[in-house]
Scaffold this motif. Structure first.
Motif, PDB file in Angstrom:
ATOM      1  N   VAL A 227      -0.696  24.245  42.165  1.00 26.53           N
ATOM      2  CA  VAL A 227       0.561  24.958  42.369  1.00 26.53           C
ATOM      3  C   VAL A 227       1.334  24.436  43.573  1.00 26.53           C
ATOM      4  O   VAL A 227       2.542  24.635  43.674  1.00 26.53           O
ATOM      5  N   VAL A 228       0.659  23.756  44.474  1.00 28.47           N
ATOM      6  CA  VAL A 228       1.357  23.137  45.608  1.00 28.47           C
ATOM      7  C   VAL A 228       2.403  22.141  45.108  1.00 28.47           C
ATOM      8  O   VAL A 228       3.449  21.936  45.734  1.00 28.47           O
ATOM      9  N   LYS A 229       2.143  21.530  43.950  1.00 29.20           N
ATOM     10  CA  LYS A 229       3.035  20.502  43.412  1.00 29.20           C
ATOM     11  C   LYS A 229       3.955  21.028  42.318  1.00 29.20           C
ATOM     12  O   LYS A 229       4.705  20.262  41.714  1.00 29.20           O
ATOM     13  N   ALA A 230       3.899  22.327  42.054  1.00 28.64           N
ATOM     14  CA  ALA A 230       4.710  22.908  40.976  1.00 28.64           C
ATOM     15  C   ALA A 230       5.422  24.153  41.484  1.00 28.64           C
ATOM     16  O   ALA A 230       5.055  24.734  42.499  1.00 28.64           O
ATOM     17  N   ASP A 231       6.451  24.557  40.756  1.00 27.94           N
ATOM     18  CA  ASP A 231       7.153  25.795  41.101  1.00 27.94           C
ATOM     19  C   ASP A 231       6.358  27.020  40.639  1.00 27.94           C
ATOM     20  O   ASP A 231       6.428  28.081  41.254  1.00 27.94           O
ATOM     21  N   LYS A 232       5.622  26.846  39.537  1.00 28.90           N
ATOM     22  CA  LYS A 232       4.880  27.966  38.970  1.00 28.90           C
ATOM     23  C   LYS A 232       3.710  27.438  38.156  1.00 28.90           C
ATOM     24  O   LYS A 232       3.808  26.365  37.551  1.00 28.90           O
ATOM     25  N   ILE A 233       2.627  28.196  38.143  1.00 34.14           N
ATOM     26  CA  ILE A 233       1.501  27.849  37.280  1.00 34.14           C
ATOM     27  C   ILE A 233       1.128  29.054  36.423  1.00 34.14           C
ATOM     28  O   ILE A 233       1.043  30.186  36.904  1.00 34.14           O
ATOM     29  N   LEU A 234       0.960  28.806  35.141  1.00 37.12           N
ATOM     30  CA  LEU A 234       0.485  29.798  34.191  1.00 37.12           C
ATOM     31  C   LEU A 234      -1.012  29.582  33.989  1.00 37.12           C
ATOM     32  O   LEU A 234      -1.437  28.458  33.712  1.00 37.12           O
TER      33      LEU A 234
END
Length: 267
Positions: A227-234
Motif C-alpha cells: 500500500v505504500v506504493k498504491a493509493d488503495k489496496i483491496l
C-alpha cells in the motif's frame, strides 16, 4: 500509508449463520449484516451466473455504503467462446453500470485458471479483454506462474491494471509471492495454504483453511509494503468454508489497526 479495505470473497453462505450471522438469520438479511462489519465485499456469484442491473440495484439499496469488487464471468476467462465473448462483455458492463453510477465499484476482478498459460493465443485474448475493460478499474489474477515476467508487469503498468497479489500454497507451478504495484489500486486475495487438497479438489475443500495469527501478521506486513506504493489496496479472504474468511478478515483488521495505532503513538 494508503487506504486499506478488507473484506471477504462472497457473503451469502448459509453456513455462516452461527459463525458470523446470528442464528435464524434469513438470506435476504445477509448483506446488510455483512455491511455493518466490513466496508467492501468481492462478489463472486457473477463468475457462475451473469449478473443483471436489477440484481445490482437491489444490492445497493440494502448495503449502506458498502463498496463492491465483482468477478468477471467464466465466459470471459475459463470457458471462452471466441465468437461470443465480446457480446458477453457488453452484457456484463451493462449489468454492473449501477455500481459505477453509484460510485461504489471498487474493481472488476479478472481471474484466470491454472490452465491459462503464457501462450500467444492467451496473450492476444488478454490484450483484447483488457481493451474492452478500458476505463473500468480492473485487477487480473493469474494462477499459473508463466505470467510472472517483466513484460506482463510493464504492460499492466502502462494500462493501469492491478496485478493481483495472492496468498497460495507453495506448490510448483503456482505463482510465488509477488507484490508489485502496477496501478493506483492494489488487490490482494488470500486463498489459504491447503497444499494437500489444492489439486483435484472442489472449491470448498481447496479453500478450507484457517490462517493462524502469525500467518496474518505476515500478511499484514505484505499489505503495508504494497500500500505504500498504491493509493488503495483491496484485501479479500477466499477461505470461505465455515466462516473462516470472516474470522480471518476481522482478525487482520484488528492487527492492522493495532499496528497503525502503535506506529502513530511512536511517531
Amino acid at each position: 500509508m494508503g487506504n486499506i479495505a478488507i473484506g471477504t470473497s462472497g457473503y451469502s453462505y448459509n453456513e455462516w449463520v452461527g459463525p458470523f450471522y446470528p442464528p435464524k438469520t434469513k438470506q435476504e438479511e445477509f448483506l446488510s449484516l455483512y455491511a455493518a462489519q466490513f466496508s467492501t465485499v468481492e462478489l463472486n456469484f457473477s463468475y457462475y451466473v451473469m449478473p443483471t442491473a436489477e440484481q445490482i440495484r437491489r444490492m445497493l439499496e440494502t448495503s449502506g455504503d458498502l463498496a463492491f469488487a465483482i468477478k468477471a464471468p467464466q465466459s470471459l476467462t475459463h470457458k471462452v467462446d471466441p465468437s461470443k465473448w465480446q457480446e458477453e462483455v457488453k452484457t456484463y458492463l451493462t449489468a454492473i453500470e449501477p455500481l459505477r453510477e453509484a460510485g461504489r465499484l471498487e474493481a472488476v476482478l479478472i481471474q484466470f485458471p491454472y490452465s491459462f498459460h503464457y501462450e500467444a493465443d492467451n496473450r492476444r485474448h488478454l490484450d483484447k479483454l483488457l481493451t474492452e475493460f478500458s476505463g473500468i478499474p480492473s485487477a487480473v489474477e493469474f494462477r499459473n506462474n508463466d505470467w510472472n515476467n517483466n513484460r506482463v508487469i510493464d504492460e499492466f503498468k502502462k494500462r493501469q491494471v492491478a496485478y493481483v497479489s495472492t496468498d497460495l500454497p507453495d506448490l510448483k507451478g503456482l505463482p510465488p509471492v509477488l507484490d508489485v504495484s502496477t496501478s493506483p489500486l492494489a488487490y490482494f486475495r488470500l486463498h489459504g495454504r491447503n497444499a494437500d487438497n489444492w489439486w483435484g479438489s472442489d472449491s470448498r475443500t481447496r479453500y478450507d483453511y484457517l490462517y493462524s495469527d502469525k500467518e496474518l501478521e505476515g500478511a499484514a506486513q505484505r499489505i503495508k509494503r504494497i500500500v505504500v506504493k498504491a493509493d488503495k489496496i483491496l484485501v479479500y479472504f477466499n477461505n470461505h468454508a465455515r466462516g473462516q474468511a470472516v474470522k480471518n478478515a476481522l482478525t487482520l483488521k484488528k492487527i492492522l489497526d493495532i499496528k497503525n495505532d502503535t506506529e502513530h503513538s511512536a511517531s
